[in-house]
Design a protein around this motif. Sequence first.
Motif, PDB file in Angstrom:
ATOM      1  N   GLY A 202       0.892  -1.498   0.023  1.00  0.00           N
ATOM      2  CA  GLY A 202      -0.028  -0.257  -0.108  1.00  0.00           C
ATOM      3  C   GLY A 202       0.853   1.249  -0.266  1.00  0.00           C
ATOM      4  O   GLY A 202       2.119   1.202  -0.131  1.00  0.00           O
ATOM      5  N   THR A 203       0.232   2.208   0.100  1.00  0.00           N
ATOM      6  CA  THR A 203       1.128   3.814  -0.004  1.00  0.00           C
ATOM      7  C   THR A 203       1.219   4.050   1.470  1.00  0.00           C
ATOM      8  O   THR A 203       0.689   3.772   3.060  1.00  0.00           O
TER       9      THR A 203
ATOM     10  N   TYR B 190       0.995   3.196   7.243  1.00  0.00           N
ATOM     11  CA  TYR B 190       0.856   2.477   5.460  1.00  0.00           C
ATOM     12  C   TYR B 190      -0.608   2.796   5.860  1.00  0.00           C
ATOM     13  O   TYR B 190      -1.456   2.137   6.591  1.00  0.00           O
ATOM     14  N   SER B 191      -0.894   2.550   4.209  1.00  0.00           N
ATOM     15  CA  SER B 191      -2.478   2.666   3.923  1.00  0.00           C
ATOM     16  C   SER B 191      -3.190   1.448   2.976  1.00  0.00           C
ATOM     17  O   SER B 191      -2.452   1.667   1.829  1.00  0.00           O
ATOM     18  N   LEU B 192      -4.207   0.810   2.999  1.00  0.00           N
ATOM     19  CA  LEU B 192      -5.046   0.433   1.576  1.00  0.00           C
ATOM     20  C   LEU B 192      -6.219   0.085   1.509  1.00  0.00           C
ATOM     21  O   LEU B 192      -6.612   0.098   2.477  1.00  0.00           O
ATOM     22  N   GLY B 193      -6.503  -0.047   0.658  1.00  0.00           N
ATOM     23  CA  GLY B 193      -8.124  -0.046   0.557  1.00  0.00           C
ATOM     24  C   GLY B 193      -8.976   1.144   0.142  1.00  0.00           C
ATOM     25  O   GLY B 193      -7.991   1.469  -0.956  1.00  0.00           O
ATOM     26  N   PHE B 194      -9.857   1.059   0.681  1.00  0.00           N
ATOM     27  CA  PHE B 194      -9.983   2.171  -0.562  1.00  0.00           C
ATOM     28  C   PHE B 194      -9.606   3.254  -0.077  1.00  0.00           C
ATOM     29  O   PHE B 194      -9.554   3.958   1.496  1.00  0.00           O
TER      30      PHE B 194
ATOM     31  N   LEU C 296      -4.194  -1.292  12.620  1.00  0.00           N
ATOM     32  CA  LEU C 296      -3.489  -1.812  13.483  1.00  0.00           C
ATOM     33  C   LEU C 296      -2.722  -2.297  13.639  1.00  0.00           C
ATOM     34  O   LEU C 296      -1.242  -1.355  12.995  1.00  0.00           O
ATOM     35  N   ILE C 297      -1.882  -2.393  14.675  1.00  0.00           N
ATOM     36  CA  ILE C 297      -0.448  -1.929  15.766  1.00  0.00           C
ATOM     37  C   ILE C 297       0.083  -2.979  15.769  1.00  0.00           C
ATOM     38  O   ILE C 297      -0.505  -4.292  17.097  1.00  0.00           O
ATOM     39  N   HIS C 298       0.888  -2.980  15.652  1.00  0.00           N
ATOM     40  CA  HIS C 298       1.890  -4.741  15.844  1.00  0.00           C
ATOM     41  C   HIS C 298       2.845  -4.371  17.389  1.00  0.00           C
ATOM     42  O   HIS C 298       2.509  -3.522  17.847  1.00  0.00           O
ATOM     43  N   SER C 299       3.203  -5.483  17.761  1.00  0.00           N
ATOM     44  CA  SER C 299       3.671  -6.284  19.091  1.00  0.00           C
ATOM     45  C   SER C 299       4.820  -5.801  19.288  1.00  0.00           C
ATOM     46  O   SER C 299       5.258  -4.761  18.487  1.00  0.00           O
ATOM     47  N   ILE C 300       5.473  -5.505  20.299  1.00  0.00           N
ATOM     48  CA  ILE C 300       6.679  -4.728  21.325  1.00  0.00           C
ATOM     49  C   ILE C 300       7.528  -6.221  21.268  1.00  0.00           C
ATOM     50  O   ILE C 300       7.409  -6.836  21.859  1.00  0.00           O
ATOM     51  N   ASN C 301       8.740  -5.805  20.386  1.00  0.00           N
ATOM     52  CA  ASN C 301       9.896  -7.181  20.971  1.00  0.00           C
ATOM     53  C   ASN C 301      11.119  -6.726  20.032  1.00  0.00           C
ATOM     54  O   ASN C 301      10.905  -5.294  19.526  1.00  0.00           O
TER      55      ASN C 301
ATOM     56  N   HIS D 168      -5.017   0.825   8.105  1.00  0.00           N
ATOM     57  CA  HIS D 168      -4.390   0.968   8.189  1.00  0.00           C
ATOM     58  C   HIS D 168      -2.911   0.892   9.488  1.00  0.00           C
ATOM     59  O   HIS D 168      -3.981  -0.664  10.255  1.00  0.00           O
ATOM     60  N   ALA D 169      -1.644   0.622   9.031  1.00  0.00           N
ATOM     61  CA  ALA D 169      -0.691   0.323   9.604  1.00  0.00           C
ATOM     62  C   ALA D 169       0.067   1.406  10.329  1.00  0.00           C
ATOM     63  O   ALA D 169       0.174   2.522  10.011  1.00  0.00           O
TER      64      ALA D 169
END
Length: 326
Positions: free
Chosen positions: A28-29, A43-47, A59-64, A86-87
């Motif tokens: 995505g963008t 990051y963005s994708l979809g409409f 969406l938010i990733h984990s920490i490690n 979005h992420a």
Amino acid sequence: MSVTNSETFGNSNVQLHPRSSLANPVGGTRTDIATRVGRLATYSLGFAASEETTRPLLLIHSINAAGSAFEIKTLYDHYARSRPVHAVDLPGFGQSDRDDREYTARMMTDAVHAAITRVQELHGPEPIDVMALSLSCEFAARAATEKPEAFHTLGLISPTGFEGKARDERVPTTRGQGWLLGTLRFKLWDEGFFRLLTARPVIRKFLEKAWGSKKIDESMLDYDYHTTHQPGARYAPYYFVAGYMFSKDILSIYESLRLPVWMAYGTRGDFVDYRHKSRVAGRSNWTIQQFDAGALMHFEILDQVVRSYDQFLALSERADAPVVTA
């Protein structure tokens, strides 16, 4: 907040971000935003904003040691087919800034706020759906208590905070241990220790513990290795290991949530201690689902995970619908 070095929806006034040796974790963008906690890669994708027909999902990733938006890639790709998704790479991870500074629960919570603001700049001020993974569930939950008007629902996959000794203090302090951070950052072994921690066999072993199986996602292993070998990659993980991102009051935060919450957790691997989930189980706004999978269940049984989450979203939308009377 301002946009920098980005790719945006038809904005010809902004430059593309510079290429680096690290590929973006998702498609995505990509848009880099300047925030109070540094430059964040989103990051963005979809409409696109002008075409949106459904509520955005962040969406938010984990920490490690190897955290990045790659950890939510399967969900990102799946939902981009039907809605704006979005992420974000949190501070110190992925394509975001990896400066030598303090990385705390407060910083990460502020990053969640900044990412939500970015989504609402694209799609409008309406509340959005937010889903987080593991330790980032704590940051998202705190953000939801601080700005509840920005959240429509909150999804928690393998959330921390329900394990071990109850973390139910009433003040927002962390488990940060200065002596441990100082030991990790000692110049004689600072970089060497992180290289050992992020060797391929060590990353593989960590993923096997998360999966509860030797059958891991090999593409995640590859990305984890590359992202941990970027300049500044060790700074945020050392604060994580030293406890500065774990909040002592997180159970109180979870208990204070009033919005619809979907929580999913697995039965395999090293992350299966949810002894304190009884503190929220049975509440009308909490939906808790157990899966026969590891902590990264959306890489193993994506169809089951999204089916459960979609059912939860449908119920929450139904609850929002106005009552029509004759």
